[in-house]
Write a protein that holds these residues in place. Structure first.
Motif, PDB file in Angstrom:
ATOM      1  N   GLU A 155       3.147 -13.940  12.285  1.00 32.89           N
ATOM      2  CA  GLU A 155       3.576 -15.273  11.867  1.00 32.89           C
ATOM      3  C   GLU A 155       3.906 -15.339  10.379  1.00 32.89           C
ATOM      4  O   GLU A 155       3.514 -14.460   9.612  1.00 32.89           O
ATOM      5  N   LEU A 156       4.578 -16.438   9.990  1.00 36.79           N
ATOM      6  CA  LEU A 156       4.713 -16.771   8.578  1.00 36.79           C
ATOM      7  C   LEU A 156       3.356 -17.329   8.147  1.00 36.79           C
ATOM      8  O   LEU A 156       2.781 -18.168   8.828  1.00 36.79           O
ATOM      9  N   MET A 157       2.835 -16.826   7.023  1.00 42.80           N
ATOM     10  CA  MET A 157       1.477 -17.191   6.609  1.00 42.80           C
ATOM     11  C   MET A 157       1.455 -17.865   5.247  1.00 42.80           C
ATOM     12  O   MET A 157       2.357 -17.682   4.437  1.00 42.80           O
ATOM     13  N   ILE A 158       0.372 -18.619   5.004  1.00 43.75           N
ATOM     14  CA  ILE A 158       0.084 -19.091   3.647  1.00 43.75           C
ATOM     15  C   ILE A 158      -1.382 -18.827   3.377  1.00 43.75           C
ATOM     16  O   ILE A 158      -2.223 -18.995   4.272  1.00 43.75           O
ATOM     17  N   GLY A 159      -1.694 -18.363   2.160  1.00 44.83           N
ATOM     18  CA  GLY A 159      -3.097 -18.126   1.818  1.00 44.83           C
ATOM     19  C   GLY A 159      -3.230 -17.687   0.372  1.00 44.83           C
ATOM     20  O   GLY A 159      -2.238 -17.581  -0.355  1.00 44.83           O
ATOM     21  N   ARG A 160      -4.477 -17.453  -0.037  1.00 41.97           N
ATOM     22  CA  ARG A 160      -4.749 -16.994  -1.398  1.00 41.97           C
ATOM     23  C   ARG A 160      -4.220 -15.556  -1.563  1.00 41.97           C
ATOM     24  O   ARG A 160      -4.134 -14.798  -0.590  1.00 41.97           O
ATOM     25  N   ALA A 161      -3.905 -15.200  -2.788  1.00 42.58           N
ATOM     26  CA  ALA A 161      -3.414 -13.848  -3.065  1.00 42.58           C
ATOM     27  C   ALA A 161      -4.439 -12.800  -2.624  1.00 42.58           C
ATOM     28  O   ALA A 161      -4.080 -11.734  -2.116  1.00 42.58           O
ATOM     29  N   GLU A 162      -5.727 -13.120  -2.775  1.00 40.66           N
ATOM     30  CA  GLU A 162      -6.793 -12.180  -2.385  1.00 40.66           C
ATOM     31  C   GLU A 162      -6.761 -11.927  -0.880  1.00 40.66           C
ATOM     32  O   GLU A 162      -7.041 -10.816  -0.411  1.00 40.66           O
ATOM     33  N   GLN A 163      -6.450 -12.991  -0.136  1.00 41.68           N
ATOM     34  CA  GLN A 163      -6.363 -12.872   1.324  1.00 41.68           C
ATOM     35  C   GLN A 163      -5.199 -11.958   1.716  1.00 41.68           C
ATOM     36  O   GLN A 163      -5.317 -11.112   2.610  1.00 41.68           O
ATOM     37  N   LEU A 164      -4.066 -12.111   0.998  1.00 41.32           N
ATOM     38  CA  LEU A 164      -2.914 -11.241   1.245  1.00 41.32           C
ATOM     39  C   LEU A 164      -3.284  -9.791   0.923  1.00 41.32           C
ATOM     40  O   LEU A 164      -2.954  -8.871   1.693  1.00 41.32           O
ATOM     41  N   ALA A 165      -3.997  -9.580  -0.184  1.00 41.86           N
ATOM     42  CA  ALA A 165      -4.399  -8.216  -0.574  1.00 41.86           C
ATOM     43  C   ALA A 165      -5.241  -7.583   0.532  1.00 41.86           C
ATOM     44  O   ALA A 165      -5.041  -6.412   0.880  1.00 41.86           O
ATOM     45  N   VAL A 194       0.150 -17.836  -1.698  1.00 43.22           N
ATOM     46  CA  VAL A 194       1.360 -17.059  -1.410  1.00 43.22           C
ATOM     47  C   VAL A 194       1.792 -17.355   0.026  1.00 43.22           C
ATOM     48  O   VAL A 194       0.958 -17.551   0.903  1.00 43.22           O
ATOM     49  N   PHE A 195       3.100 -17.415   0.239  1.00 39.12           N
ATOM     50  CA  PHE A 195       3.666 -17.408   1.604  1.00 39.12           C
ATOM     51  C   PHE A 195       4.010 -15.952   1.915  1.00 39.12           C
ATOM     52  O   PHE A 195       4.618 -15.289   1.085  1.00 39.12           O
ATOM     53  N   TRP A 196       3.659 -15.469   3.100  1.00 36.27           N
ATOM     54  CA  TRP A 196       4.023 -14.083   3.383  1.00 36.27           C
ATOM     55  C   TRP A 196       4.267 -13.836   4.868  1.00 36.27           C
ATOM     56  O   TRP A 196       3.880 -14.635   5.729  1.00 36.27           O
ATOM     57  N   ALA A 197       4.917 -12.675   5.128  1.00 33.78           N
ATOM     58  CA  ALA A 197       5.083 -12.189   6.501  1.00 33.78           C
ATOM     59  C   ALA A 197       5.319 -10.682   6.425  1.00 33.78           C
ATOM     60  O   ALA A 197       5.791 -10.170   5.401  1.00 33.78           O
ATOM     61  N   PHE A 198       4.969  -9.968   7.516  1.00 35.85           N
ATOM     62  CA  PHE A 198       5.149  -8.513   7.568  1.00 35.85           C
ATOM     63  C   PHE A 198       6.351  -8.156   8.449  1.00 35.85           C
ATOM     64  O   PHE A 198       6.640  -8.860   9.435  1.00 35.85           O
ATOM     65  N   ALA A 237       4.715 -11.054  -5.107  1.00 40.31           N
ATOM     66  CA  ALA A 237       4.210  -9.760  -5.580  1.00 40.31           C
ATOM     67  C   ALA A 237       4.224  -9.709  -7.100  1.00 40.31           C
ATOM     68  O   ALA A 237       3.336  -9.111  -7.721  1.00 40.31           O
ATOM     69  N   LEU A 238       5.218 -10.342  -7.712  1.00 46.53           N
ATOM     70  CA  LEU A 238       5.318 -10.334  -9.175  1.00 46.53           C
ATOM     71  C   LEU A 238       4.221 -11.192  -9.792  1.00 46.53           C
ATOM     72  O   LEU A 238       3.541 -10.786 -10.728  1.00 46.53           O
ATOM     73  N   THR A 239       4.023 -12.379  -9.248  1.00 45.72           N
ATOM     74  CA  THR A 239       3.024 -13.308  -9.796  1.00 45.72           C
ATOM     75  C   THR A 239       1.606 -12.761  -9.642  1.00 45.72           C
ATOM     76  O   THR A 239       0.779 -12.906 -10.537  1.00 45.72           O
ATOM     77  N   HIS A 240       1.349 -12.136  -8.488  1.00 50.29           N
ATOM     78  CA  HIS A 240      -0.011 -11.680  -8.200  1.00 50.29           C
ATOM     79  C   HIS A 240      -0.131 -10.153  -8.300  1.00 50.29           C
ATOM     80  O   HIS A 240      -0.907  -9.530  -7.580  1.00 50.29           O
ATOM     81  N   ARG A 241       0.671  -9.592  -9.197  1.00 50.05           N
ATOM     82  CA  ARG A 241       0.706  -8.155  -9.441  1.00 50.05           C
ATOM     83  C   ARG A 241      -0.703  -7.560  -9.593  1.00 50.05           C
ATOM     84  O   ARG A 241      -1.026  -6.538  -8.986  1.00 50.05           O
ATOM     85  N   GLU A 242      -1.561  -8.245 -10.378  1.00 47.99           N
ATOM     86  CA  GLU A 242      -2.878  -7.672 -10.664  1.00 47.99           C
ATOM     87  C   GLU A 242      -3.767  -7.610  -9.414  1.00 47.99           C
ATOM     88  O   GLU A 242      -4.419  -6.602  -9.167  1.00 47.99           O
TER      89      GLU A 242
END
Ligand code: ZN
Lengths: 252, 334
Positions: free
Chosen positions: A138-148, A121-125, A165-170
């Motif tokens: 920063e703008l980040m990239i990482g595994r969905a678990e890392q984002l969680a 996932v690409f993410w930022a807060f 958020a939709l793809t990694h809903r679970e």
């Protein structure tokens, strides 16, 4: 001032003509891999429906990622030649910023998350600020678990928007996060152009040739060492298909 | 009528400008060879990124060479396939941006067809019917250009393209990428008959197979190494090159004979190979066939050939819609 917005950094493609008062025209397509075919006719459609001549456009805003590489390049390549030919200034914005901007009325912290494929996932807060949003970090990239884990450590109930958020809903449902739905699933060109408009007014613009995509991954990231070995043995033009980076490069 | 042509199907970002179908005004190529050299082959994502970085500067350089402004361009032609998807999309998108901004026609061009039609920039209007060999790192195809300007494919390689075979053998014997020019140079000091490498001529088909030849060369080198024999690499290169050239010449000229055609066009990056040019020149001379080969800058991937081919389509009243798709497997139809 009339701004043309192009946003193709996710599986969605959109175009909008926006001025200070309203979204004059917009077109949006939620079918993946169609950026290349959709964007140019959509620009013409918006201009024709609003009965606006290209000469009246005052600037071009384009999504520069992070996101799906092929889509990003379609938007940027189109924006570059279009803006250069008409001598227009350009603003490049991250689709993550646009996603957060689209939900700026919330009082919660916002996490914008774009599906990066391959479980990443690409993410930022962000936090709301007068008239917009303020990015935190920063703008980040990482595994969905890392984002969680990041969301959980935030200490507040974060609103997570975007197709990440939709793809990694679970995975994200394990956290206290509030997940946005499909209505806030993708950055839209109308939001992008609205966010960019004050920058055109303040002349915080760049030249078309200065536009650069934000990839957040190396170009050869997908080439494992086994494949690299084979490449060194010599794989010609047709052979190295496995190496097309972040996304869906095999079709448009 | 000024036509701007954009080519991004593989590893060259190229823009050409052609006036009135036959006059070359600009032919600018931003090569990515150095970026791909460490991998010994073209890496698609590396190629696509470099295309985007080079696209606008290459358009602007081509305009400067032609002494034109973008507003002077009457139509924009672009390679829509075959090629690498991510790479093609950069050129197609850039072309659409130009067509939209200036409200000029867009025309999608087949890359193989453009290779053949490049020759009109130096040799004047082609007078089909004729047979053409399009041979490069990405393709090895024998095609017929019909009297009405349409194309028909007769055969192609079923495995490696000729340029790919050159790259692989060059890599194996420690030469740089791309291998074609390196082997060509090395082979000049060698004996083409020193080693009897196989020619997979197969049956009456016009298809070719080059991977068996590649394997045979590698097997021979390994055998010599195991036996403690130092190979003469110039002889290896010359013998290997001769085998590739033999297959190309024989298949192409047999196609010409079978189709009753007395004109042959050589096109594509491998048409820059000196031995291939020499052998075709000799054989066509003996057979009384007219041989047309573009100069080297018009053989390798370039934008001028796209502008030329697009100009022909425009003259025939053919244009593309703005929804033009890039097609990695675009066939040579019509
Ligand atoms: Zn080619």
């Amino acid at each position: 001032m009339l701004v043309l917005g192009l946003e193709t950094s996710t599986s969605r493609s959109s175009v909008a003509l926006v001025d200070a008062d309203r979204v004059v025209a917009s077109a949006s397509l939620g079918i993946p891999r169609r950026h290349g075919e959709f964007i140019a006719p959509a620009i013409r459609f918006c201009l024709e429906q609003a009965q606006i001549d290209v000469e009246r456009i005052g600037g071009v805003a384009v999504g520069v990622g992070p996101g799906l590489y092929t889509g990003l390049r379609v938007g940027i390549a189109t924006a570059q030649t279009f803006a250069a030919g008409l001598h227009l200034p350009v603003v490049g914005l991250s689709g993550l910023d646009v996603l957060a901007f689209q939900v700026r009325s919330t009082s919660r912290p916002i996490c914008a998350a774009i599906d990066a494929r391959r479980g990443e996932v690409f993410w930022a807060f962000y936090r709301s600020s007068p008239g917009g949003v303020q990015r935190e970090g920063e703008l980040m990239i990482g595994r969905a678990e890392q984002l969680a884990a990041e969301i959980q450590s935030y200490g507040e109930d974060v609103l997570v928007v975007g197709d990440g958020a939709l793809t990694h809903r679970e995975v994200l449902a394990e956290t206290d996060a509030i997940l946005g739905g499909t209505a806030n699933g993708w950055p839209e060109a109308a939001g992008l152009a609205e966010l960019a408009l004050p920058r055109f007014v303040r002349e915080e613009t760049i030249r078309p040739d200065q536009l650069r995509p934000i990839y957040l991954r190396q170009a050869d990231a997908r080439i494992g060492w086994e494949v690299r070995g084979r490449l060194r043995g010599g794989v010609g033009a047709a052979g190295a298909d496995g190496a097309d980076g972040a996304d869906e490069a095999s079709t448009s | 009528m000024l036509v701007l042509g954009i080519e991004t199907s593989c590893d060259e970002t190229a823009v050409g400008i052609v006036e009135d179908r036959f006059t070359l005004q600009a032919n600018v190529i931003a090569s990515q060879v150095e970026l791909h050299a460490p991998y010994g082959g073209v890496v698609p994502e590396v190629a696509a990124r470099a295309h985007l970085d080079q696209m606008l500067p290459t358009v602007e350089t081509a305009l400067a060479h032609a002494g034109a402004r973008i507003g002077d361009i009457d139509a924009v032609a672009v390679t829509s396939g075959p090629g690498l998807m991510g790479a093609l999309l950069v050129g197609v998108s850039a072309a659409k941006g130009i067509a939209l901004a200036h409200d000029i026609p867009l025309v999608g061009v087949n890359h193989l067809r453009a290779h053949v039609e490049a020759s009109q920039l130096e040799h004047g209007e082609l007078e089909p019917p004729l047979v053409a060999l399009v041979v490069s790192g990405g393709h090895t195809s024998i095609v017929v250009m019909e009297p009405d300007g349409g194309f028909r494919q007769l055969g192609s390689t079923i495995d490696d393209a000729a340029g790919e075979a050159f790259d692989k053998i060059a890599r194996f014997i420690g030469l740089d990428f791309p291998g074609g020019p390196e082997i060509d140079r090395l082979a000049r000091g060698g004996d083409p008959e020193a080693y009897a490498f196989p020619r997979a001529l197969m049956d009456a088909s016009y298809d070719m197979s080059l991977s068996g030849l590649k394997t045979a060369v590698i097997r021979e080198l390994r055998r010599m190494e195991a036996a403690g024999v130092e190979p003469d690499l110039a002889d290896v290169a010359a013998s290997f090159q001769e085998a590739i050239v033999d297959v190309q010449v024989l298949k192409t000229l047999r196609a010409a004979a079978d189709e009753g055609l007395d004109q042959v066009v050589l096109a594509g990056g491998v048409a820059a190979n000196s031995r291939l040019r020499e052998r075709f020149t000799q054989e066509c001379d003996v057979n009384g066939q007219r041989l047309i080969i573009p100069s080297v800058p018009l053989c390798t991937d370039n934008g001028a050939m796209v502008a030329a081919s697009g100009s022909n389509l425009l003259a025939a009243g053919v244009t593309s819609e703005l929804c033009l798709a890039a097609d990695p497997n675009l066939a040579l139809a019509g």
